[in-house]
Design an enzyme around this catalytic site. Structure first.
Site, PDB file in Angstrom:
ATOM      1  N   LYS A  70      70.627  28.330  58.059  1.00 14.81           N
ATOM      2  CA  LYS A  70      71.626  27.307  57.777  1.00 14.81           C
ATOM      3  C   LYS A  70      72.773  27.402  58.772  1.00 14.81           C
ATOM      4  O   LYS A  70      73.215  28.513  59.117  1.00 14.81           O
ATOM      5  CB  LYS A  70      72.130  27.489  56.342  1.00 14.81           C
ATOM      6  CG  LYS A  70      73.051  26.402  55.818  1.00 14.81           C
ATOM      7  CD  LYS A  70      73.348  26.661  54.339  1.00 14.81           C
ATOM      8  CE  LYS A  70      74.201  25.583  53.707  1.00 14.81           C
ATOM      9  NZ  LYS A  70      74.421  25.831  52.253  1.00 14.81           N
ATOM     10  N   SER A  93      73.559  21.924  49.657  1.00 15.71           N
ATOM     11  CA  SER A  93      73.894  21.704  51.051  1.00 15.71           C
ATOM     12  C   SER A  93      72.947  22.393  52.018  1.00 15.71           C
ATOM     13  O   SER A  93      73.077  22.260  53.242  1.00 15.71           O
ATOM     14  CB  SER A  93      75.322  22.206  51.315  1.00 15.71           C
ATOM     15  OG  SER A  93      75.404  23.607  51.074  1.00 15.71           O
ATOM     16  N   SER A 132      73.416  25.298  45.980  1.00 13.73           N
ATOM     17  CA  SER A 132      72.880  24.793  47.239  1.00 13.73           C
ATOM     18  C   SER A 132      71.587  25.441  47.689  1.00 13.73           C
ATOM     19  O   SER A 132      70.979  24.997  48.656  1.00 13.73           O
ATOM     20  CB  SER A 132      73.933  24.926  48.350  1.00 13.73           C
ATOM     21  OG  SER A 132      75.002  24.041  48.108  1.00 13.73           O
TER      22      SER A 132
END
Length: 551
Positions: free
Chosen positions: A177, A254, A278
Site C-alpha cells: 500500500k 482504503s 481498510s
C-alpha cells in the site's frame, strides 16, 4: 428472443444461482445437451493444451475468428498456429455461462472463468452446428487483468525488489500500500500533489523488510484511497481499481490497490493498513482473507499515519494457508526481529466458543443475515448472543478521535495545498478541522469503557459477525448511497478498532447482488496478541463450513 443462464455452482453458493433464467412467455430455456457437451470438451482440451482437440473445436476455413487484447486472428490456420506457440492456460474453472440461442443451428455463449491463481476472465463464443457438430466460428477472449493497471499500481516490477532467495515466503509476491516507506521511493498516499511534494525515503519500513527477509519479493507499490481516509476504494485522481471477485463493483478501501492486486492474481500478498476497516472491507468485497493485526503488534515505523490510536498493519491473501505463512513468519519471534511482540507467539489455540453481537446482525442486510444464520445452523457452531450496545456509541467517538488525529497529521499540508484532494476526502478533512480539543477529550473518555467491555468479552470467546453489511456497492454508486453504505459498514468495523483487537475476515458467504453472486466475509475478533491463533481458527472454521480440509 429466449434467454437462458447456466451457471456452475461455486462453493458455498445457493442453488438458485444455478437455475435457468425465465424467458419471454414464462418458460426456461437451457443449453442444448450437445452444445453443452461441445463446450465442456473444448474447456477440457484448453486446460490440457490438447492442440488437436482445440483445432477440431474451431470451424475450418478462412472465416473463423479469434480475438483478444493482443489482436485479431482470421482463419482456422492462423488460430491453430497461434495456439501452437501460446502454451496452455493456467488452471481455471467455469464460474458462469450465459446462453443466447440465435437460431436452430447457432448460439452465443459468454462464460466467466475463475483462475486458481486469482482473477477472472471472459470468453465470448459464437457456436454454429455444421454437419451435426457444434463448432466455434468466432471467439473473443478477455484475460484476467494484468499489470500495469494504473488504478491498481503506482510502480510495479517483475519484481520491483527481490526478496531473500530462500525462506518461508519464497516465491510469493507483495503489493505494498502506498503508505509504507520503501528506500529510494516517495510515499504518495493516493494523491499526486502529495507525491510531488514528498522526498524519497532513505530506509524501508520494517513491515516491508520482514516480508522480504522471509523470501517474498516486492511486486510493486499499490494505490490507496487518498490519505487512507475512505473505505469505498475509489480515487478521484487515479480511478477505481477493479473488484477481482465482482466486476462492476467497488473494490473496498482504503487498501483498494493491494486488495485488487491480490484478487486479480497480480500479487500473492497485500501489505496494507486498517484504521477503521481498510483491510477487512476490501477482503469482504473481493472474497479475500484479510487480517487486521493487534494494535501495536507490528511496528508502524515508516508508515504514513492517519490516526495513530487506531492505525494497524494487516495482510490480504487469496487463501488462508498463505495468510498463515505470512502471520507465522512476521509475528513469531524467529520471523521478525522488529515485531514489537509483547503478547507471545499465539501458541495456544483460541476457545471454540463464539459470541454473535445482536446489534451487528440487526445492522446487516437481510440476505447477509440469512446467509450468516444459515452458515451457523449448517455448521452447528457453538454460538451465543451477546449485546455490545448501540453501535453508534462506538462509531461517533471513534470518528471524533480519528478526525482529530487525521487533521493533526495532515492539516498543515492540506492548508498549503488547497483543492488538492477529491471532494469526498476534502469534506472529511473539513469536518476533522472543526474538532476541538474538548471534543477529542470527551470522545476518548467515551471510548474507554467500550474498549474495556470488548476486552472482557473476548477473554474466553471469539466475536463472530458479518464483516460488512452486504455485497460491494456498484462502481456507479455515488452521493447518498455511498455515504449510507459507509456509515453502515463503519458501525460493524469500528468496535475492533476501538479495542485494538485482531480481526480476521474469512470469505465464507455468497449473497445475491444486482451483479450476480457476491462474496461477503465473516469476521472473527479475538483477544489482543492472539493473531496467529486467530488465523488458525479461521482456517478451522473455513474447513468446517466448506467441507474442505484445513492445511
Amino acid at each position: 428472443m429466449p434467454q437462458a443462464r447456466y451457471a456452475r455452482p461455486a462453493r458455498g453458493e445457493s442453488p438458485e444461482f444455478c437455475a435457468g433464467t425465465r424467458a419471454e412467455g414464462g418458460t426456461v430455456t437451457q443449453i442444448p445437451t450437445e452444445l453443452q457437451q461441445a463446450f465442456d470438451a473444448y474447456e477440457a482440451a484448453i486446460l490440457a493444451n490438447d492442440l488437436d482437440a482445440l483445432d477440431a473445436a474451431f470451424a475450418p476455413g478462412a472465416q473463423t475468428l479469434r480475438g483478444d487484447g493482443a489482436g485479431l486472428l482470421v482463419g482456422h490456420d492462423a488460430i491453430s498456429a497461434f495456439r501452437g506457440v501460446r502454451g496452455g492456460v493456467p488452471p481455471r474453472t467455469i464460474e458462469r455461462i450465459e446462453y443466447r440461442p440465435l437460431g436452430d443451428d447457432a448460439a452465443l455463449l459468454v462464460s466467466v472463468s475463475r483462475y486458481a491463481g486469482g482473477g477472472t476472465g471472459l470468453q465470448t463464443q459464437l457456436w454454429q452446428r455444421e454437419d451435426g457438430r457444434w463448432l466455434i466460428t468466432a471467439a473473443h477472449v478477455t484475460p484476467r487483468a494484468q499489470a500495469l493497471d494504473r488504478s491498481v499500481w503506482r510502480s510495479v516490477g517483475d519484481p520491483l525488489f527481490q526478496g531473500a532467495w530462500e525462506g518461508p515466503l519464497e516465491a510469493l509476491t507483495v503489493a505494498v500500500k502506498d503508505l509504507f516507506a520503501i528506500k529510494g521511493y516517495r510515499i504518495g498516499a493516493g494523491n499526486p500533489a502529495y507525491l510531488d511534494s514528498a522526498r524519497a525515503e532513505t530506509t524501508t519500513a520494517p513491515a516491508v523488510t520482514d516480508l522480504l527477509r522471509g523470501g517474498a519479493s516486492l511486486r510493486g507499490i499499490a494505490r490507496t484511497d487518498e490519505f487512507a481516509y475512505s473505505i469505498a476504494g475509489d480515487n478521484a485522481h487515479y480511478g477505481t481499481p477493479p473488484n477481482g471477485a465482482l466486476p462492476g463493483a467497488l473494490p473496498g478501501g482504503s487498501s483498494s490497490g493491494p486488495a485488487s492486486a491480490v484478487a486479480t492474481g497480480q500479487a500473492d500478498i497485500g501489505l496494507a493498513t486498517d484504521t477503521a476497516g481498510s483491510v477487512r472491507v476490501p477482503a469482504s468485497y473481493q472474497g479475500l482473507w484479510g487480517l487486521r493485526t493487534t494494535h501495536g503488534l507490528v511496528p508502524r515505523q515508516g508508515l504514513l499515519p492517519l490516526a495513530q490510536s487506531f492505525d494497524t498493519v494487516g495482510w490480504l491473501t487469496r487463501d488462508g494457508a498463505t495468510l498463515q505463512r505470512v502471520a507465522e513468519w512476521c509475528l513469531s519471534y524467529d520471523g521478525s526481529a522488529s515485531t514489537e511482540s509483547v503478547y507471545g507467539a499465539s501458541g495456544a489455540d483460541l476457545p471454540w466458543r463464539f459470541l454473535v453481537p445482536d446489534e451487528a446482525l440487526a445492522a446487516v442486510e437481510p440476505a447477509t443475515r440469512a446467509g450468516f444464520e444459515a452458515m451457523i445452523e449448517a455448521s452447528a457452531l457453538p454460538v451465543e448472543s451477546v449485546a455490545l450496545g448501540d453501535l453508534d456509541e462506538y462509531l461517533v467517538p471513534f470518528r471524533t478521535v480519528q478526525g482529530a488525529e487525521a487533521w493533526r497529521n495532515n492539516g498543515d499540508w492540506l492548508r498549503a495545498h488547497p483543492g488538492a484532494t477529491g471532494p469526498a476526502v476534502a469534506e472529511r478533512f473539513r469536518a476533522a478541522a472543526a474538532i476541538t480539543a474538548a471534543d477529542e477529550s470527551a470522545a476518548r473518555a467515551a471510548l474507554a469503557p467500550l474498549r474495556a467491555r470488548l476486552h472482557d468479552l473476548v477473554q474466553d470467546a471469539v466475536l463472530l459477525l458479518p464483516t460488512v453489511p452486504g455485497p460491494a456497492p456498484l462502481r456507479t454508486a455515488h452521493g447518498e448511497r455511498v455515504d449510507a453504505v459507509r456509515q453502515a459498514t463503519l458501525r460493524l468495523t469500528t468496535p475492533a478498532a476501538v479495542a485494538g483487537l485482531p480481526a480476521l475476515s474469512v470469505p465464507l458467504l455468497t449473497v445475491a447482488s444486482s451483479l450476480g453472486p457476491a462474496p461477503v466475509g465473516v469476521c472473527l475478533i479475538a483477544r489482543a496478541g492472539t493473531d496467529i491463533a486467530l488465523v488458525r481458527q479461521g482456517l478451522a472454521l473455513h474447513a468446517l463450513v466448506t467441507g474442505t480440509d484445513a492445511p
